[in-house]
Design an enzyme around this catalytic site. Structure first.
Site, PDB file in Angstrom:
ATOM      1  N   PHE A 148      37.866  43.727  45.052  1.00 27.46           N
ATOM      2  CA  PHE A 148      37.654  44.973  44.320  1.00 27.46           C
ATOM      3  C   PHE A 148      37.163  44.672  42.894  1.00 27.46           C
ATOM      4  O   PHE A 148      36.377  45.434  42.322  1.00 27.46           O
ATOM      5  CB  PHE A 148      38.921  45.817  44.304  1.00 27.46           C
ATOM      6  CG  PHE A 148      38.674  47.214  43.794  1.00 27.46           C
ATOM      7  CD1 PHE A 148      37.867  48.094  44.503  1.00 27.46           C
ATOM      8  CD2 PHE A 148      39.220  47.641  42.591  1.00 27.46           C
ATOM      9  CE1 PHE A 148      37.607  49.379  44.021  1.00 27.46           C
ATOM     10  CE2 PHE A 148      38.963  48.921  42.107  1.00 27.46           C
ATOM     11  CZ  PHE A 148      38.158  49.783  42.821  1.00 27.46           C
ATOM     12  N   TYR A 149      37.621  43.549  42.336  1.00 23.41           N
ATOM     13  CA  TYR A 149      37.106  43.125  41.029  1.00 23.41           C
ATOM     14  C   TYR A 149      35.571  43.043  41.074  1.00 23.41           C
ATOM     15  O   TYR A 149      34.876  43.631  40.243  1.00 23.41           O
ATOM     16  CB  TYR A 149      37.707  41.766  40.651  1.00 23.41           C
ATOM     17  CG  TYR A 149      36.966  41.055  39.544  1.00 23.41           C
ATOM     18  CD1 TYR A 149      36.864  41.615  38.266  1.00 23.41           C
ATOM     19  CD2 TYR A 149      36.365  39.815  39.757  1.00 23.41           C
ATOM     20  CE1 TYR A 149      36.172  40.964  37.251  1.00 23.41           C
ATOM     21  CE2 TYR A 149      35.672  39.163  38.747  1.00 23.41           C
ATOM     22  CZ  TYR A 149      35.582  39.738  37.498  1.00 23.41           C
ATOM     23  OH  TYR A 149      34.893  39.089  36.499  1.00 23.41           O
TER      24      TYR A 149
END
Ligand SMILES: NC(=O)c1ccc[n+]([C@@H]2O[C@H](COP(=O)([O-])OP(=O)(O)OC[C@H]3O[C@@H](n4cnc5c(N)ncnc54)[C@H](O)[C@@H]3O)[C@@H](O)[C@H]2O)c1
Length: 329
Positions: A148-149
């Site tokens: 998700f980063y």
């Protein structure tokens, strides 16, 4: 204007610009993602230099960036503040939404209201995700993020492109490849390994050591950032291999060493720098991790000329020397 000025990369970037005689406004929230003392110490060192104005606050605080931009009308904006880290994003996605998405949207709005000559934003090699074609080149498709980063960073690239297009704002996106060096981040491998080795604790080696990274020494990275500040994207003036947008003054540029290093060789270099061998616990690959990164740096070179490339043995020795003196071990 540098956001994330108390961070690892932000501190060294601000330091280099202050030494060149720039006035620097440094914004940082001093977030508690890792040891806040380290961040406060970095800011305190900058405060000793003439020309530095620290601002403690969050990007996403409504009106804060607008107010700062109105007061200072920055000529150059280097946006480094972010919630970083691949693994932390698995359990704490909300923090990435706030700092990276909402925070970058606030920054772009301030840039729109008070256009600088050039805005540069930090993205990451993690956006190449599941790509297997190496080395990673800026013109490759990068649509398969594995954390998700990385997804939030890819989103900031798209957000920035739309602003560059709609409001004719010159924007460069950096894709940094695993940065290490003195005053580095405690959540990163070189820091954790050095700490464990000097403590006599075992180290955890992910994917059974079958990983490779393009490790970038902090001084080389900062040299790239500063050199790119002068390379303002102009759609009418592409360079060979350019990633320039066809519709906006916008490009993406890798900053890496250009040399992939096997994880076990990286560990061996840390062991050599520490003068001790590590006890190793071999584990499976961690969710979100990519097996390899390798930067094609030809675009960076086409834009900025010859560049420094510190090897990991030299860079890690500098890191371990700093670690030992900072923590007195
Ligand atoms: N270090 C690396 O290997 C690496 C690799 C790829 C990309 N990057 C990117 O480079 C940039 C700098 O990374 P770094 O290694 O210096 O990380 P860092 O965590 O040391 O620095 C980021 C700084 O931003 C600040 N910050 C976080 N959220 C904020 C918010 N909402 N408002 C204001 N300040 C906030 C933090 O307090 C911190 O000081 C980040 O955008 C990161 O994603 C770093």
């Amino acid at each position: 204007m540098i956001t994330g000025s108390a961070g690892f990369v932000g501190y060294f970037t601000a330091h280099a610009l202050l030494r060149q005689g720039w006035r620097v406004i440094g914004l940082d929230a001093l977030s508690d993602y890792y040891d806040v003392t380290l961040k406060a110490r970095r800011h305190a060192m900058l405060e000793e230099m003439p020309g530095f104005t620290p601002v403690i606050g969050r990007l996403e605080t409504p009106g804060l960036l607008q107010q700062l931009f109105a007061a200072h009308e920055p000529r150059l904006v280097i946006h480094l503040a972010a919630q970083a880290g691949v693994r932390y994003s698995i359990d704490n996605p909300a923090s990435y939404v706030q700092a990276n998405l909402v925070g970058t949207a606030e920054l772009l709005e301030a840039v729109r209201a008070h256009p600088p000559a050039h805005t540069l934003l930090a993205s990451t090699s993690s956006v190449y995700g599941a790509n297997t074609e190496m080395p990673y080149t800026e013109t490759h498709k990068a649509d398969t993020q594995m954390s998700f980063y990385a997804a939030t960073k890819k989103a900031t690239e798209a957000m920035a492109h739309s602003y560059a297009h709609l409001y004719a704002l010159p924007i460069t996106m950096f894709r940094f490849f695993t940065v290490y060096g003195p005053w580095g981040r405690p959540d990163m491998a070189h820091f954790k390994f050095t700490k464990a080795i000097l403590n006599g604790d075992p180290i955890e080696v992910y994917n059974h050591g079958n990983q490779q990274r393009d490790f970038t020494y902090i001084d080389d990275l900062v040299a790239g950032i500063i050199a790119l500040a002068d390379a303002i994207p102009d759609p009418k003036a592409p360079v060979p291999g350019d990633s320039l947008s066809p519709v906006a003054p916008f490009r993406v540029v890798n900053i890496g060493n250009g040399t992939p290093v096997k994880l076990m060789d990286y560990i061996a270099a840390i062991e050599a720098a520490c003068g001790r061998t590590a006890e190793k616990i071999f584990l499976d690959a961690q969710p979100g991790d990519v097996p390899a990164t390798w930067a094609d740096t030809s675009l960076l070179e086409a834009l900025t000329g010859p560049r420094p490339t510190t090897d990991v043995h030299t860079g890690l020795q500098h890191f371990v020397d700093w670690y030992r003196s900072y923590y007195r071990v």
